[in-house]
Design an enzyme around this catalytic site. Structure first.
Site, PDB file in Angstrom:
ATOM      1  N   LYS A 238       1.080  -1.286  -0.145  1.00 26.11           N
ATOM      2  CA  LYS A 238      -0.093  -0.030  -0.115  1.00 26.11           C
ATOM      3  C   LYS A 238       1.116   1.296   0.118  1.00 26.11           C
ATOM      4  O   LYS A 238       0.644   2.195  -0.767  1.00 26.11           O
ATOM      5  CB  LYS A 238      -0.958   0.103   1.079  1.00 26.11           C
ATOM      6  CG  LYS A 238      -1.954  -1.026   1.277  1.00 26.11           C
ATOM      7  CD  LYS A 238      -2.946  -0.930   2.613  1.00 26.11           C
ATOM      8  CE  LYS A 238      -3.784  -2.209   2.512  1.00 26.11           C
ATOM      9  NZ  LYS A 238      -4.639  -2.160   3.867  1.00 26.11           N
ATOM     10  N   ASP A 363      -0.962   3.906  10.516  1.00 22.39           N
ATOM     11  CA  ASP A 363      -1.809   2.761   9.718  1.00 22.39           C
ATOM     12  C   ASP A 363      -2.683   2.141  10.836  1.00 22.39           C
ATOM     13  O   ASP A 363      -2.862   0.855  10.796  1.00 22.39           O
ATOM     14  CB  ASP A 363      -0.968   1.900   9.051  1.00 22.39           C
ATOM     15  CG  ASP A 363      -1.608   0.863   8.110  1.00 22.39           C
ATOM     16  OD1 ASP A 363      -2.746   1.525   7.629  1.00 22.39           O
ATOM     17  OD2 ASP A 363      -1.261  -0.212   7.829  1.00 22.39           O
ATOM     18  N   LYS A 403      -4.090   6.335   7.806  1.00 22.85           N
ATOM     19  CA  LYS A 403      -5.481   5.350   7.459  1.00 22.85           C
ATOM     20  C   LYS A 403      -6.650   6.046   7.941  1.00 22.85           C
ATOM     21  O   LYS A 403      -6.546   6.442   9.080  1.00 22.85           O
ATOM     22  CB  LYS A 403      -5.274   3.817   7.640  1.00 22.85           C
ATOM     23  CG  LYS A 403      -6.422   3.042   7.576  1.00 22.85           C
ATOM     24  CD  LYS A 403      -6.058   1.631   7.514  1.00 22.85           C
ATOM     25  CE  LYS A 403      -5.835   1.332   8.829  1.00 22.85           C
ATOM     26  NZ  LYS A 403      -5.380  -0.294   8.824  1.00 22.85           N
TER      27      LYS A 403
END
Length: 837
Positions: A238, A363, A403
């Protein structure tokens, strides 16, 4: 009656045998094979023989019997019965049992009248189990989804034109109210119908077995095969995905003029922080991309989801330093604790020259199994703390990626608004490596502005309030008033468009998985092709994940030095005496360093696998008995020095690695570079691998290098000190930059210019120049061929040995007439220094 051997009877029998073989072949045909492809007459012939065999078991059929059977079967085959799709063998078997169309079997026709349905059994569900609510249609056309594509588009928020809010303006922004645990009415930033449709699609999967859902998701996602490649998890890919999409703004940041902010030849490292990010996939990618030119700081919750540095197969985890807040390496890593936020901030600033990191990655997430629709609400404090941490440690002009999940509530949107005010540009982005059916997306922020301290302190106070309200019926519901958010029409419109766009994509993706669960034959045909395209585009090698193999130090040494003559490493330095003093006549060409012990070669194979060798071919590589870590494929020229701190009984001793020169740094061969550049790279390397949070580890330092014409600076650092265990007699000690001292054994003098070049000084132009003694050519710029590589520096070095015969002052009586005094050497240097005294 004819005998069996008569020709008239034998011919039909051979024909019957051939047809019988055909019948056996047809009767074994699977349900998946099309029966219509078989010749109709042949089918009739074969099935009639099968029927005849069953009726006349043990009898020899004659030609007349065969003709009658063939005729009967042809009539059956031609009927218009709804059972005509079954072959005649099946029909005749049913007829023998007394079956009539529309009636059941049995004496009173009480048997089943309808055909038994094909099994709908899925996976490991109980036999006959149907999931009420799941098998219904979602009425969503997922087939019109966009074609899979490796190229992605980014849509940024418009630039924020309002001033960064100050503490006075934000003093009444925080709103505390009743704790809210529903999401269905959050329609300020998303259409109601779209929101409810998305929640409905999510809820459908609540009753489905997780494994069944995962198998369908794997088949349905066109990007699923990208996976983690050779990294420890999918998160690494990612980051690779986003790093490419955003023009490498994380691993290769640019300055305001669009030029690279950092170069590998620079002494500055790329600093980053990775928070709430165990096991560390983001960091593994960055360190793989940047190698030892980057240094990472990490904080995550201690426990099963901690950083797994031992699983960094593709990058050197020695370049990453976990710090868990209050208590350092012994902290708990809970980002919601204000003490941890402050401790991590101070630690990062202390180790980045008070500037902060170039970028922060976050994240964070936790399991919300059974409460998937409430993920945004349950994660609100985590999201706030990640934003707060970014504003605490990112340097001015730095970047942030974090995120997020659904962004429907005014609380979440308010947090995004504050980032929108604090950074030059902000966007919400879902990379193709993030599965389309989940709510995950990333907020990407570029260029932190000056003057964000008030926002940081405000978020810090909001976090304190959230901690106070934990386990109560109250909660912080707003951090920015709705009026302020909606008053910025461009921000508000982007937020709604983004939410509704991701909502629509998620609905289609969920409906697609639903369809793939119901029909296990469905699959995405381009998964392998898309994977290949993406890896090529992102410049990620298509390699398998393999654990690094352990190497024999001798084998690794020869691998690193390539074709270099092994005899070079056994050369001893030329002793500086009255006879060899003339060698340093070209003063400007030399550098010098204070020695504290014998010189060795040090080989790092990763982690604590470190070996030393004294250069003699007859000797072996020996495991270093120190607590330190080095990246693999590292070869250094060092001394192991006993450093001292303090005097008398309180004096403490520690063994340290002092770097004299470098050959290979984490796989980068630097032997051909200038000595000054090699020392700069060594200092950069030491900053990358140092662990200030680990005082239990033996330190690694780079020798302080002096110009030969400035050698007198060394003697300023010399003084007589009491050494524990020396019988109370003071000894000459050299104090380094870190306030630790050691007993010097002499000075290394290294020539940095290659023959036939030499250095001079132009008094008319007041600058140094390079002169070729063969061609008699003079230039001001450093000629590449004049650079002395490592092997030249090594075998031509001199050593001014001090020992017991060395005397600092002329008043001291010399004990060894062959040894040079301080005055001898300094006066020679001054007399040959073209720069003057």
């Amino acid at each position: 009656m004819k005998r069996r051997t008569d020709p008239e009877c034998t011919a039909p029998l051979k024909k019957q045998k051939r047809i019988g073989e055909l019948a056996r072949h047809l009767s074994s045909t699977s349900d998946d094979e099309p029966l219509s492809s078989v010749n109709h007459a042949a089918k009739a012939s074969a099935t009639s023989l099968s029927g005849s065999d069953s009726e006349t078991e043990g009898k020899q059929p004659c030609s007349d019997d065969f003709k009658d059977a063939f005729k009967a079967d042809s009539l059956v085959e031609g009927t218009s019965s709804r059972y005509s799709m079954y072959n005649s063998v099946s029909q005749r078997l049913m007829a023998k049992m007394g079956f009539r169309e529309g009636e059941g079997l049995g004496k009173y026709s009480q048997g089943r009248k309808d055909i038994v349905e094909t099994s709908n059994q899925k996976g490991r569900r109980g036999l006959g189990l149907t999931l009420q609510g799941f098998d219904q249609e979602l009425n969503v056309d997922w087939r019109d989804e966009p074609e899979p594509n490796a190229c992605e588009q980014v849509s940024w928020f418009p630039e924020c034109t309002t001033e960064i809010p100050d503490s006075r303006e934000m003093s009444d922004w925080m709103v505390v109210g009743k704790r809210k645990m529903v999401i269905e009415d959050e329609t300020e930033f998303c259409g109601e119908e779209l929101l409810h449709s998305m929640l409905k699609c999510k809820s459908v999967f609540d009753i489905l077995d997780g494994e069944e859902m995962r198998r369908a998701r794997t088949r349905a996602n066109p990007y699923e095969m990208i996976r983690g490649v050779f990294f420890l998890n999918r998160a690494a890919m990612k980051m690779a995905n986003m790093d490419f999409v955003f023009d490498r703004m994380f691993t290769n940041p640019l300055d305001s003029s669009g030029k690279p902010l950092l170069k590998e030849s620079d002494i500055d490292l790329l600093y980053f922080a990775d928070v709430c990010a165990g096991p560390g996939g983001f960091s593994e990618y960055v360190l793989w991309r940047k190698k030892w030119h980057a240094k990472g700081f990490g904080m995550t919750l201690k426990g099963p989801n901690d950083f797994k540095l031992e699983d960094f197969y593709s990058a050197s985890s020695e370049l990453f330093e976990p710090y868990y807040g209050e208590g350092g390496v012994d902290g708990d890593g809970d980002i919601t604790r204000p003490e941890n936020i402050n401790a991590f901030r101070n630690f990062v600033l202390d180790n980045t020259d008070r500037k902060g990191v170039h970028f922060v990655m976050a994240d964070g997430g936790f399991s919300v199994e059974g409460q998937e629709n409430l993920q945004e609400i349950l994660s609100k404090q985590l999201l706030l703390c990640q934003f707060l941490m970014a504003l605490s440690v990112v340097r001015t002009g730095g970047h942030f990626v974090c995120k997020t999940f659904d962004l429907f509530t005014p609380f979440s949107v308010g947090l995004i608004y504050l980032l929108y005010c604090c950074f030059e540009r902000v966007c919400l982005f879902k990379p193709i490596t993030s599965r389309p059916a989940n709510s995950e997306r990333y907020v990407v922020c570029k260029g932190l502005k000056v003057g964000i301290d008030d926002v940081r302190e405000y978020l810090f106070s909001v976090n304190i309030k959230l901690n106070q309200l934990r386990n109560t019926e109250s909660d912080v519901n707003l951090v920015v008033p709705l009026m302020v958010i909606k008053g910025d029409h461009e921000f508000n419109d982007y937020m709604i468009r983004s939410n509704e766009s991701y909502c629509s994509l998620q609905i289609k993706a969920l409906a697609k998985i639903h369809a793939f669960v119901q029909d296990t034959t469905l699959s995405e045909p381009r998964q392998a092709e898309i994977r290949k395209e993406c890896l090529q585009l992102w410049k990620i090698p298509d390699q398998a994940r393999v654990a690094p193999s352990s190497s024999d130090p001798k084998f690794k040494f020869f691998e690193l030095i390539k074709d270099t003559d092994i005899n070079i490493f056994s050369y001893k330095p030329t002793l500086l005496t009255a006879k060899t003093l003339e060698k340093i006549r070209p003063v400007l060409e030399y550098r010098c360093m204070v020695s504290g012990s014998e010189q060795k070669f040090l080989l790092g194979l990763g982690k604590s696998q470190i070996y030393t060798w004294d250069g003699r071919q007859s000797d072996r590589w020996v495991k270093l008995d120190l607590k330190t870590e080095l990246p693999r494929d590292t070869l250094l020229c060092v001394e192991i020095v006993h450093e001292l701190k303090g005097e008398g009984k309180a004096q403490r001793k520690i063994s340290a690695i002092h770097i004299l020169d470098v050959l290979v740094l984490n796989g980068s061969d630097v032997r051909e570079q200038h000595f000054n550049q090699r020392i700069q790279l060594a200092e950069k390397f030491v900053k990358a691998v140092s662990k200030p949070s680990r005082p239990d580890m033996n330190p690694i330092r780079v020798k302080e290098v002096y110009r030969l014409e400035e050698m007198e600076k060394i003697f300023v650092r010399l003084e007589m000190k009491l050494i524990k265990g020396s019988g109370g007699t003071p000894k000459l000690s050299y104090t380094g930059r870190d306030d630790r001292h050691f007993v010097p054994t002499g000075v290394y003098i290294v020539r940095t210019v290659n023959e036939p070049w030499t250095m001079g000084f132009s008094k008319s132009n007041n600058r140094k120049f390079f002169y070729n003694k063969k061609t008699q050519k003079s230039v001001y710029a450093l000629p590449t061929e004049s650079i002395a590589p490592f092997h030249t520096c090594y075998y031509s070095r001199l050593f001014w040995e001090w020992g017991d015969g060395f005397h600092m002052r002329d008043s001291q009586k010399p004990q060894d007439p062959d040894k040079l005094s301080k005055e001898d050497v300094l006066s020679f240097i001054q007399s040959h220094n073209p720069l003057g005294p």
